[in-house]
Design an enzyme around this catalytic site. Structure first.
Site, mmCIF file in Angstrom:
data_model
loop_
_atom_site.group_PDB
_atom_site.id
_atom_site.type_symbol
_atom_site.label_atom_id
_atom_site.label_comp_id
_atom_site.label_asym_id
_atom_site.label_seq_id
_atom_site.Cartn_x
_atom_site.Cartn_y
_atom_site.Cartn_z
ATOM 1 N N GLU A 177 0.814 -1.228 0.000
ATOM 2 C CA GLU A 177 0.000 0.000 0.000
ATOM 3 C C GLU A 177 0.841 1.268 0.000
ATOM 4 O O GLU A 177 1.265 1.732 1.052
ATOM 5 C CB GLU A 177 -0.937 0.021 1.233
ATOM 6 C CG GLU A 177 -1.796 1.288 1.277
ATOM 7 C CD GLU A 177 -2.742 1.366 2.476
ATOM 8 O OE1 GLU A 177 -2.686 0.485 3.348
ATOM 9 O OE2 GLU A 177 -3.514 2.332 2.535
ATOM 10 N N LYS A 219 -2.415 -1.976 -3.218
ATOM 11 C CA LYS A 219 -3.455 -1.112 -2.649
ATOM 12 C C LYS A 219 -3.034 0.343 -2.812
ATOM 13 O O LYS A 219 -2.410 0.923 -1.937
ATOM 14 C CB LYS A 219 -3.669 -1.450 -1.166
ATOM 15 C CG LYS A 219 -4.650 -0.522 -0.457
ATOM 16 C CD LYS A 219 -5.079 -1.084 0.883
ATOM 17 C CE LYS A 219 -5.950 -0.087 1.633
ATOM 18 N NZ LYS A 219 -6.617 -0.680 2.790
HETATM 19 P P1 13P Z 1 -9.257 4.208 4.002
HETATM 20 O O1 13P Z 1 -10.060 3.507 2.949
HETATM 21 O O2 13P Z 1 -10.093 4.816 5.094
HETATM 22 O O3 13P Z 1 -8.231 5.127 3.430
HETATM 23 O O4 13P Z 1 -8.459 3.069 4.778
HETATM 24 C C1 13P Z 1 -7.817 2.114 4.068
HETATM 25 C C2 13P Z 1 -6.576 1.742 4.762
HETATM 26 O O5 13P Z 1 -6.357 0.592 5.085
HETATM 27 C C3 13P Z 1 -5.585 2.803 5.025
HETATM 28 O O6 13P Z 1 -4.384 2.229 5.424
#
Ligand code: 13P
Length: 343
Positions: A177, A219
């Protein structure tokens, strides 16, 4: 590590019609979320809130997996069953956030590097033993004058790759991510340029660490105008720019891309996902891994009241259904008003 097993889990996480529920808020973040509905954050209120999510009937219809925080992975439902067991029964894969947070990057005021590599191999072995099937590591990049710096991009990309390699070694699918924050007055083009550079660096490092692309889920944030941008781009432009950015940077070997919501409104995040899927087919599944965009309406509906658990669960399942429709490009604003029975 059994590579085939890893690939299978990665594909299951982004299976058509489904996405991931991010419920891995650290203790500080969940405290803020609970405070917003006037609930004090204690081990028990956090457990109760997470049980509301985990135990929602039929969660597995549109939710393939849930990202938990370390504390939650070790907790149990009120009936004594471990949460991992409840999720297994519901056909929802349990995962866990394994990074230790974004810390100030030396020599680069206002920028961060995500830490947590020291001792990670041992922690991953423990998480696998506790029943986790996948993991998550979040890098944070802000857009500003001269930001993100090359140092910030390369340090975060390298850490993501080191993490992903260790996670796969432990037999756990890594969710990689890299979040480019929405804060700022920047426009869509600037967000696209930054996101493209960040994703290119991430895949360069993943290759460098010999991470198996078939056995991970990306992500990313969507390519979107900054929240303070005077002329924010509409849904079609966001979808076009995001898909173009991904096409230029994400190898087709990656099975799926599960977007974060990053502070977008819940319906806004659904509309963007639907529009991107309408523009398919794409080389990868385009799924969701929303935190706030799935949880916010449910949190509000709950308000910490035991008698409102069913109502809150319906709010959660509604968002899951809407995003399930968006996965096939079948969501329209009218879908929001469709009664559950008709879906
Ligand atoms: P959000 O969709 O609220 O951004 O959260 C996703 C997430 O896992 C952030 O690390």
């Amino acid at each position: 590590m059994d590579p085939q097993r890893l690939d299978e889990v990665a594909r299951a996480m982004v299976a058509p019609g489904k996405g991931i529920l991010a419920a891995d808020e650290s203790t500080g973040t969940i405290q803020k979320r609970l405070a917003s509905i006037g609930v004090e954050s204690t081990a028990e209120t956090r457990r109760a809130w997470r049980e509301l999510l985990i135990g929602a009937p039929g969660l597995g219809r549109h939710v393939s997996g849930i990202i938990l925080y370390d504390e939650t992975l070790r907790q149990s439902a009120a009936d004594g069953r471990r949460f991992v067991e409840v999720l297994d029964r519901a056909g929802v894969l349990p995962g866990v956030k394994v990074d230790r947070g974004a810390k100030p990057l030396a020599g680069h005021p206002g920028e961060t590097v995500t830490e947590g590599l020291d001792g990670l191999r041992e922690r991953l072995a423990e998480y696998a033993g506790l029943g986790a099937r996948f993991t998550k590591w979040r890098a944070v990049l802000a857009i500003g004058p001269g930001q993100p710096s090359r140092a910030c991009v390369s340090a975060n990309a390298h850490a993501l790759a080191r993490y992903a390699a260790l996670s796969q070694e432990a037999g756990l699918v890594p969710i990689v991510e890299p979040e480019v924050l929405m804060d700022g007055a920047h426009d869509l083009a600037r967000c696209e340029a930054v996101t493209t550079a960040v994703l290119a660096a991430v895949f360069e490092e993943l290759r460098g660490q010999a991470v198996r692309l078939e056995g991970l889920v990306l992500k990313p944030s969507m390519v979107i105008s900054g929240t303070a941008c005077p002329q924010r781009a509409g849904v079609a432009d966001v979808a076009r720019a995001t898909v173009r950015c991904l096409a230029r940077t994400v190898p087709a070997a990656v099975p799926g891309i599960a977007f974060l919501s990053g502070g977008q409104g819940d319906v806004e995040a659904t509309a963007h996902l639907a529009e991107m899927n309408r523009r398919g087919p794409h080389p990868w599944e385009l799924a969701f891994s929303y935190g706030r965009a799935l949880q916010a309406p449910a949190l509000k509906a709950w308000g910490g009241q035991a008698e409102r658990v069913a109502l809150a669960r319906e709010a959660l399942l509604h968002r899951a259904r809407m995003n399930g429709l968006a996965r096939a490009g079948a969501w329209t604003p009218e879908s929001e008003a469709t009664p559950a029975a008709a879906r």
